[in-house]
Design a protein around this motif. Sequence first.
Motif, PDB file in Angstrom:
ATOM      1  N   VAL A 109       0.839  -1.205   0.000  1.00 27.63           N
ATOM      2  CA  VAL A 109       0.000   0.000   0.000  1.00 27.63           C
ATOM      3  C   VAL A 109       0.871   1.251   0.000  1.00 27.63           C
ATOM      4  O   VAL A 109       0.646   2.202  -0.775  1.00 27.63           O
ATOM      5  CB  VAL A 109      -0.946  -0.003   1.223  1.00 27.63           C
ATOM      6  N   LEU A 110       1.881   1.276   0.877  1.00 27.84           N
ATOM      7  CA  LEU A 110       2.752   2.443   0.984  1.00 27.84           C
ATOM      8  C   LEU A 110       3.571   2.659  -0.286  1.00 27.84           C
ATOM      9  O   LEU A 110       3.728   3.798  -0.758  1.00 27.84           O
ATOM     10  CB  LEU A 110       3.686   2.287   2.188  1.00 27.84           C
ATOM     11  N   GLU A 111       4.105   1.578  -0.850  1.00 33.05           N
ATOM     12  CA  GLU A 111       4.956   1.711  -2.040  1.00 33.05           C
ATOM     13  C   GLU A 111       4.152   2.199  -3.243  1.00 33.05           C
ATOM     14  O   GLU A 111       4.623   3.043  -4.015  1.00 33.05           O
ATOM     15  CB  GLU A 111       5.613   0.365  -2.359  1.00 33.05           C
ATOM     16  N   MET A 112       2.947   1.686  -3.410  1.00 28.61           N
ATOM     17  CA  MET A 112       2.137   2.118  -4.547  1.00 28.61           C
ATOM     18  C   MET A 112       1.695   3.566  -4.379  1.00 28.61           C
ATOM     19  O   MET A 112       1.657   4.340  -5.340  1.00 28.61           O
ATOM     20  CB  MET A 112       0.930   1.201  -4.714  1.00 28.61           C
ATOM     21  N   ALA A 113       1.393   3.961  -3.134  1.00 26.42           N
ATOM     22  CA  ALA A 113       1.048   5.359  -2.878  1.00 26.42           C
ATOM     23  C   ALA A 113       2.256   6.262  -3.119  1.00 26.42           C
ATOM     24  O   ALA A 113       2.119   7.393  -3.611  1.00 26.42           O
ATOM     25  CB  ALA A 113       0.539   5.520  -1.447  1.00 26.42           C
ATOM     26  N   THR A 114       3.438   5.752  -2.791  1.00 26.94           N
ATOM     27  CA  THR A 114       4.668   6.520  -3.014  1.00 26.94           C
ATOM     28  C   THR A 114       4.878   6.789  -4.500  1.00 26.94           C
ATOM     29  O   THR A 114       5.210   7.909  -4.909  1.00 26.94           O
ATOM     30  CB  THR A 114       5.882   5.763  -2.441  1.00 26.94           C
ATOM     31  N   VAL A 115       4.690   5.765  -5.319  1.00 29.63           N
ATOM     32  CA  VAL A 115       4.865   5.941  -6.768  1.00 29.63           C
ATOM     33  C   VAL A 115       3.917   7.016  -7.289  1.00 29.63           C
ATOM     34  O   VAL A 115       4.314   7.899  -8.071  1.00 29.63           O
ATOM     35  CB  VAL A 115       4.627   4.606  -7.504  1.00 29.63           C
ATOM     36  N   ALA A 116       2.672   6.965  -6.845  1.00 30.85           N
ATOM     37  CA  ALA A 116       1.696   7.957  -7.301  1.00 30.85           C
ATOM     38  C   ALA A 116       2.111   9.361  -6.905  1.00 30.85           C
ATOM     39  O   ALA A 116       1.998  10.309  -7.698  1.00 30.85           O
ATOM     40  CB  ALA A 116       0.315   7.628  -6.724  1.00 30.85           C
ATOM     41  N   ALA A 117       2.621   9.512  -5.669  1.00 31.61           N
ATOM     42  CA  ALA A 117       3.024  10.835  -5.190  1.00 31.61           C
ATOM     43  C   ALA A 117       4.277  11.334  -5.903  1.00 31.61           C
ATOM     44  O   ALA A 117       4.399  12.521  -6.224  1.00 31.61           O
ATOM     45  CB  ALA A 117       3.244  10.800  -3.680  1.00 31.61           C
ATOM     46  N   VAL A 118       5.216  10.430  -6.145  1.00 30.92           N
ATOM     47  CA  VAL A 118       6.470  10.813  -6.799  1.00 30.92           C
ATOM     48  C   VAL A 118       6.212  11.336  -8.207  1.00 30.92           C
ATOM     49  O   VAL A 118       6.914  12.242  -8.689  1.00 30.92           O
ATOM     50  CB  VAL A 118       7.443   9.612  -6.823  1.00 30.92           C
ATOM     51  N   MET A 119       5.229  10.796  -8.869  1.00 28.96           N
ATOM     52  CA  MET A 119       4.929  11.212 -10.240  1.00 28.96           C
ATOM     53  C   MET A 119       4.643  12.714 -10.328  1.00 28.96           C
ATOM     54  O   MET A 119       4.884  13.338 -11.362  1.00 28.96           O
ATOM     55  CB  MET A 119       3.726  10.436 -10.783  1.00 28.96           C
ATOM     56  N   THR A 120       4.136  13.290  -9.242  1.00 23.40           N
ATOM     57  CA  THR A 120       3.783  14.711  -9.264  1.00 23.40           C
ATOM     58  C   THR A 120       4.695  15.570  -8.394  1.00 23.40           C
ATOM     59  O   THR A 120       4.722  16.786  -8.556  1.00 23.40           O
ATOM     60  CB  THR A 120       2.332  14.909  -8.793  1.00 23.40           C
ATOM     61  N   SER A 121       5.448  14.925  -7.473  1.00 25.75           N
ATOM     62  CA  SER A 121       6.200  15.711  -6.485  1.00 25.75           C
ATOM     63  C   SER A 121       7.705  15.721  -6.688  1.00 25.75           C
ATOM     64  O   SER A 121       8.387  16.644  -6.229  1.00 25.75           O
ATOM     65  CB  SER A 121       5.902  15.192  -5.065  1.00 25.75           C
ATOM     66  N   ALA A 122       8.253  14.716  -7.334  1.00 31.92           N
ATOM     67  CA  ALA A 122       9.710  14.599  -7.422  1.00 31.92           C
ATOM     68  C   ALA A 122      10.312  15.713  -8.281  1.00 31.92           C
ATOM     69  O   ALA A 122       9.778  16.070  -9.328  1.00 31.92           O
ATOM     70  CB  ALA A 122      10.090  13.245  -7.994  1.00 31.92           C
ATOM     71  N   THR A 123      11.432  16.236  -7.813  1.00 37.34           N
ATOM     72  CA  THR A 123      12.172  17.242  -8.562  1.00 37.34           C
ATOM     73  C   THR A 123      13.225  16.567  -9.429  1.00 37.34           C
ATOM     74  O   THR A 123      13.559  15.391  -9.211  1.00 37.34           O
ATOM     75  CB  THR A 123      12.870  18.215  -7.599  1.00 37.34           C
ATOM     76  N   PRO A 124      13.785  17.280 -10.407  1.00 38.16           N
ATOM     77  CA  PRO A 124      14.884  16.692 -11.185  1.00 38.16           C
ATOM     78  C   PRO A 124      16.046  16.259 -10.295  1.00 38.16           C
ATOM     79  O   PRO A 124      16.693  15.239 -10.572  1.00 38.16           O
ATOM     80  CB  PRO A 124      15.292  17.839 -12.124  1.00 38.16           C
ATOM     81  N   GLU A 125      16.306  17.016  -9.218  1.00 40.70           N
ATOM     82  CA  GLU A 125      17.376  16.649  -8.288  1.00 40.70           C
ATOM     83  C   GLU A 125      17.059  15.333  -7.588  1.00 40.70           C
ATOM     84  O   GLU A 125      17.951  14.495  -7.370  1.00 40.70           O
ATOM     85  CB  GLU A 125      17.591  17.759  -7.262  1.00 40.70           C
ATOM     86  N   ASP A 126      15.792  15.141  -7.221  1.00 38.92           N
ATOM     87  CA  ASP A 126      15.376  13.879  -6.600  1.00 38.92           C
ATOM     88  C   ASP A 126      15.645  12.700  -7.537  1.00 38.92           C
ATOM     89  O   ASP A 126      16.177  11.659  -7.127  1.00 38.92           O
ATOM     90  CB  ASP A 126      13.886  13.907  -6.259  1.00 38.92           C
ATOM     91  N   LEU A 127      15.273  12.874  -8.783  1.00 41.10           N
ATOM     92  CA  LEU A 127      15.417  11.788  -9.746  1.00 41.10           C
ATOM     93  C   LEU A 127      16.889  11.487 -10.027  1.00 41.10           C
ATOM     94  O   LEU A 127      17.272  10.320 -10.205  1.00 41.10           O
ATOM     95  CB  LEU A 127      14.683  12.129 -11.042  1.00 41.10           C
ATOM     96  N   ARG A 129      19.291  11.909  -7.838  1.00 44.36           N
ATOM     97  CA  ARG A 129      19.778  11.216  -6.637  1.00 44.36           C
ATOM     98  C   ARG A 129      19.406   9.738  -6.690  1.00 44.36           C
ATOM     99  O   ARG A 129      20.210   8.865  -6.358  1.00 44.36           O
ATOM    100  CB  ARG A 129      19.197  11.865  -5.380  1.00 44.36           C
ATOM    101  N   LEU A 130      18.194   9.449  -7.144  1.00 43.50           N
ATOM    102  CA  LEU A 130      17.767   8.058  -7.270  1.00 43.50           C
ATOM    103  C   LEU A 130      18.580   7.323  -8.339  1.00 43.50           C
ATOM    104  O   LEU A 130      18.934   6.150  -8.164  1.00 43.50           O
ATOM    105  CB  LEU A 130      16.280   8.012  -7.607  1.00 43.50           C
ATOM    106  N   ALA A 131      18.890   8.009  -9.418  1.00 38.77           N
ATOM    107  CA  ALA A 131      19.695   7.391 -10.475  1.00 38.77           C
ATOM    108  C   ALA A 131      21.090   7.049  -9.961  1.00 38.77           C
ATOM    109  O   ALA A 131      21.630   5.969 -10.250  1.00 38.77           O
ATOM    110  CB  ALA A 131      19.777   8.316 -11.688  1.00 38.77           C
ATOM    111  N   ARG A 132      21.696   7.965  -9.194  1.00 37.61           N
ATOM    112  CA  ARG A 132      23.023   7.699  -8.623  1.00 37.61           C
ATOM    113  C   ARG A 132      22.966   6.510  -7.663  1.00 37.61           C
ATOM    114  O   ARG A 132      23.911   5.712  -7.580  1.00 37.61           O
ATOM    115  CB  ARG A 132      23.556   8.944  -7.920  1.00 37.61           C
ATOM    116  N   VAL A 158      13.315   3.960   0.390  1.00 42.65           N
ATOM    117  CA  VAL A 158      13.246   5.080   1.333  1.00 42.65           C
ATOM    118  C   VAL A 158      13.460   6.400   0.606  1.00 42.65           C
ATOM    119  O   VAL A 158      12.744   7.391   0.843  1.00 42.65           O
ATOM    120  CB  VAL A 158      14.285   4.902   2.457  1.00 42.65           C
ATOM    121  N   GLU A 159      14.434   6.429  -0.297  1.00 41.66           N
ATOM    122  CA  GLU A 159      14.701   7.658  -1.050  1.00 41.66           C
ATOM    123  C   GLU A 159      13.537   8.003  -1.981  1.00 41.66           C
ATOM    124  O   GLU A 159      13.232   9.178  -2.205  1.00 41.66           O
ATOM    125  CB  GLU A 159      15.994   7.516  -1.849  1.00 41.66           C
TER     126      GLU A 159
END
Length: 266
Positions: A109-127, A129-132, A158-159
Amino acid sequence: MVRMRKHYSISGGPHLAAPRTSFEQTAEDASERICATLMEAVSERALRPGTKLMEDVIARHFGVSRTAVRGAIAILERAHLVELRRNHGSFIASPDRAEAKQLLETRRVLEMATVAAVMTSATPEDLERLARLTLEEEAIHSGADDGAKQRLSGNFHVELARAAGNAVMEEMLRNVLARLSLVASLYERDDGRKCGAVDHRTILAAIRSGDRAAANAAMSHHLDDLEAMLDLDASPDNEDSLSTVLRKFAPDPEPGSARRLASRSR
């Protein structure tokens, strides 16, 4: 300057407690240090479910009082990582099959909600950081440090939650992942599969492309694979001794004033 602590009454209003003495501050710092060490050992699956947390062993290793040790154990108990057994002491928690299933359901439940939120909230810097982080995962998984592999396995998730910008959801996911480390210690199949960079890169690519359906599908597939790694009917392996684990994760306890706590409070 002595810090003032904020406490909250049952009615919700904050009030100031008495200033802490230097002894109280040092004991609290020691508790946090012990707690962090034990948490790291749990995340790397070195400190296994059912291990008894002997206060005298921990206090002697860190050179602190049993009061500081009990403070750390209380924190872990509230997080459901430690369980108290009447007249027997404190033990690393051993999730049963029902709890394991509930944790897996909650994670999904938490992971799927996270994906939905990231789609609208993540910044280029966030992405970025995840790539690194996926590159770091790839490097570590190609090596032989099994402890590092276990420690890193939940970092991407977590990230990702941090990039979603929801601190409450991130905190909940951290706790669930920590408890699932205990589940994995007890029930994971030894088939060589790990929570690694390939699936994480697939999830990240879908997020970057803005394809919500693909991102959801990639995360769901990843969670399916992780759950398939568990055999909830498995028996736990033998435990490492508490002393051995402490020497590995905290080889150099801080000398000086903290050590003198051992004679101050028993």
